[in-house]
Motif scaffolding. Structure first.
Motif, mmCIF file in Angstrom:
data_model
loop_
_atom_site.group_PDB
_atom_site.id
_atom_site.type_symbol
_atom_site.label_atom_id
_atom_site.label_comp_id
_atom_site.label_asym_id
_atom_site.label_seq_id
_atom_site.Cartn_x
_atom_site.Cartn_y
_atom_site.Cartn_z
ATOM 1 N N ASN A 83 8.581 13.659 11.926
ATOM 2 C CA ASN A 83 7.069 13.756 11.608
ATOM 3 C C ASN A 83 6.818 13.637 10.011
ATOM 4 O O ASN A 83 7.723 14.220 9.339
ATOM 5 N N ALA A 84 5.764 12.935 9.872
ATOM 6 C CA ALA A 84 5.169 13.196 8.636
ATOM 7 C C ALA A 84 3.916 13.536 8.448
ATOM 8 O O ALA A 84 3.094 13.121 9.348
ATOM 9 N N TYR A 85 3.528 14.353 7.348
ATOM 10 C CA TYR A 85 2.264 14.547 7.203
ATOM 11 C C TYR A 85 1.245 14.228 5.925
ATOM 12 O O TYR A 85 2.092 14.293 4.946
ATOM 13 N N PHE A 86 0.362 13.882 6.238
ATOM 14 C CA PHE A 86 -0.599 13.351 4.908
ATOM 15 C C PHE A 86 -1.760 13.968 4.731
ATOM 16 O O PHE A 86 -2.563 14.220 5.727
ATOM 17 N N VAL A 87 -2.190 14.408 3.695
ATOM 18 C CA VAL A 87 -3.433 15.154 3.312
ATOM 19 C C VAL A 87 -4.154 14.102 2.684
ATOM 20 O O VAL A 87 -3.921 13.616 1.520
ATOM 21 N N GLN A 88 -5.621 14.149 3.411
ATOM 22 C CA GLN A 88 -6.583 13.373 2.883
ATOM 23 C C GLN A 88 -7.945 14.174 2.821
ATOM 24 O O GLN A 88 -7.826 15.470 2.167
ATOM 25 N N ASP A 89 -8.757 14.119 3.719
ATOM 26 C CA ASP A 89 -10.160 14.795 3.980
ATOM 27 C C ASP A 89 -9.475 15.921 4.856
ATOM 28 O O ASP A 89 -9.957 17.229 4.774
ATOM 29 N N GLN A 90 -8.329 15.575 5.723
ATOM 30 C CA GLN A 90 -7.869 16.477 6.725
ATOM 31 C C GLN A 90 -6.320 16.165 6.864
ATOM 32 O O GLN A 90 -5.815 14.981 6.362
ATOM 33 N N VAL A 91 -5.529 16.987 7.093
ATOM 34 C CA VAL A 91 -4.216 16.609 7.525
ATOM 35 C C VAL A 91 -3.836 15.780 8.489
ATOM 36 O O VAL A 91 -4.321 16.089 9.599
ATOM 37 N N ALA A 150 1.036 -1.121 0.021
ATOM 38 C CA ALA A 150 -0.012 -0.034 0.036
ATOM 39 C C ALA A 150 0.857 1.317 -0.003
ATOM 40 O O ALA A 150 2.234 1.183 0.666
ATOM 41 N N THR A 151 0.661 2.170 -0.660
ATOM 42 C CA THR A 151 1.200 3.367 -0.738
ATOM 43 C C THR A 151 0.360 4.789 -0.346
ATOM 44 O O THR A 151 -0.704 4.786 -0.388
ATOM 45 N N LYS A 152 1.312 5.588 0.105
ATOM 46 C CA LYS A 152 0.541 6.998 0.637
ATOM 47 C C LYS A 152 1.456 8.227 0.427
ATOM 48 O O LYS A 152 2.759 8.203 1.052
ATOM 49 N N PRO A 153 1.145 9.001 -0.507
ATOM 50 C CA PRO A 153 1.929 10.272 -0.586
ATOM 51 C C PRO A 153 1.980 11.170 0.634
ATOM 52 O O PRO A 153 0.851 11.230 1.357
ATOM 53 N N GLY A 154 3.168 12.004 0.884
ATOM 54 C CA GLY A 154 2.951 12.705 2.066
ATOM 55 C C GLY A 154 4.180 13.664 2.080
ATOM 56 O O GLY A 154 4.893 13.839 1.008
ATOM 57 N N ILE A 155 4.459 14.274 3.338
ATOM 58 C CA ILE A 155 5.577 15.355 3.291
ATOM 59 C C ILE A 155 6.203 14.764 4.743
ATOM 60 O O ILE A 155 5.795 14.810 5.648
#
Length: 414
Positions: free
Chosen positions: A173-181, A104-109
């Motif tokens: 720390n990593a941040y991921f954007v979906q409906d909310q951060v 599974a993958t998920k883009p983030g910062i």
């Protein structure tokens, strides 16, 4: 031993001006064969090695074949599919397939106090084959993907570690954007470096459950299945087999499966690698041409040097065919000796580069830190056979010069 073979040996190995050795024309022709074959062996070994190394790195990040949702776009923000244990087992049991596992993958910062970098968090399951990343692990350990307490482990590239000033054991720390951060705190368990900057700069590896939680997926929801095959040469055939088997197969949520090979996922890289074959073909053509024309020149010089001998042999009753055989035997000996030394020199240079990495490369440009070498015995045998056959065929035409030599004029030729 025939008279033709005997005379050819005498010309090549006999006494000349009181010292044993081949005539100067023979040495020049010999040198052309040696250099030509050595360069051809190096060219083939380098290109095969380069293609293999780059291909293996791309496959290490993305596997040979991927099964994903048909509705997925080209980004790493994927639509989930459900792959049951029975379906996964059916894939694994397909002849020619070595392994299949979920991902599974998920883009983030990825962010520190001073800087940030865009990343893709890739989650793998418990049966994932870590051999690729283990071979490029610089420090630390592979992540414990079953870790349930504290910060989840991640495997980070050296590129990102240097850019963000991170090391093994650090928290990030990593941040991921979906409906909310959404924010997650990870612990760096290890640092790897493949030299393939396009992927090193984005991929973080962790357990699949971490990505499923970020995407609000159930445990059976995944981005897809990565498949490894036994033989790369069967990749296209196996991709077609799986495509027709699963193209219309629907799992939960009415999601249709899409089967793609790594060639279809990153076509630009494999198209680029295919272009290298043209470079090799050009080099082989040039080297065989140079070697062939050198041998033609050498043979013509030898014939001119032996004009007096040719006239005497004709006067003694030898026909043109028999005399031509002498010089064709001579050409064969020269080509054979040149090929022997060409193989010794070419393979020796290949072995030195393979084990000692004498010639370095800029990994940011070539994806590799040193010139790669892959010595393929079949390719070398075919290269030798091709060189021998082509050069010997080129010798036939100039040998007809012998038929134009008149015995009377030849005997008095100086």
């Amino acid at each position: 031993m025939g008279i033709e073979l005997f005379l050819a040996k005498r010309i090549l190995f006999g006494v000349r001006n009181g010292s044993k050795g081949a005539p100067p024309a023979s040495r020049i022709a010999l040198l052309g064969i040696i250099l030509g074959l050595a360069v051809m062996i190096l060219s083939v070994a380098i290109v095969i090695g380069f293609k293999k190394e780059v291909r293996n790195k791309v496959i290490g990040f993305g596997s040979h074949i991927q099964i994903t949702n048909f509705d997925n776009n080209s980004s790493y923000e994927s639509q989930p599919i459900v792959v049951s244990d029975s379906l996964l087992r059916d894939i694994i049991e397909t002849p020619g397939i070595r392994q299949a596992d979920r991902f599974a993958t998920k883009p983030g910062i990825l962010k520190t106090d001073d800087d940030f970098e865009g990343i893709v968090l890739k989650g793998v399951d418990s049966i994932y084959d870590w051999s690729f990343f283990k071979s490029y692990l610089l420090k630390g350990d592979l992540p414990d993907i079953n870790k349930t307490e504290g910060s989840p482990d991640i495997l980070l590239s050296r590129f990102l570690a240097d850019r963000l000033n991170l090391n093994v054991g650090d928290k990030i720390n990593a941040y991921f954007v979906q409906d909310q951060v959404r924010a997650r705190r990870f612990s760096i368990s290890g640092i790897y470096e493949t030299g393939f900057t396009d992927y090193d700069r984005i991929f973080l590896i962790t357990g699949i459950r971490q990505v499923q939680r970020l995407n609000d997926w159930d445990k059976d929801h995944i981005s897809g299945v990565e498949i490894m095959v036994d033989d790369y040469r069967q990749l296209d055939a196996l991709t077609d087999t799986l495509y027709f088997r699963f193209a219309s197969l629907e799992e939960t949520g009415d999601d249709t499966f899409l089967v793609r090979s790594i060639k279809e996922i990153v076509p630009q890289i494999f198209s680029w690698l295919d272009l290298l074959d043209i470079n090799v073909a050009v080099i082989l053509l040039l080297m065989i041409s140079v070697s062939g024309f050198t041998m033609i020149s050498g043979l013509l010089i030898l014939i001119l040097e032996r004009t007096n001998m040719i006239g005497i042999l004709k006067a003694l009753g030898e026909n043109d065919t028999s005399i031509r055989k002498i010089f064709l035997y001579l050409s064969f000996f020269l080509i054979g000796r040149g090929m022997l030394w060409g193989n010794v020199i070419g393979i020796s240079i290949c072995l030195l580069q393979k084990y000692f990495h004498i010639i370095k490369l800029d990994a940011s440009v070539y994806y590799l830190s040193a010139v790669p070498i892959d010595i393929d015995p079949v390719a070398i045998v075919l290269l030798n056979l091709g060189t021998l056959v082509i050069t010997m065929l080129l010798m036939i035409a100039p040998s007809y010069l012998i038929t134009k030599i008149a015995p009377v004029k030849a005997i008095r030729f100086e």
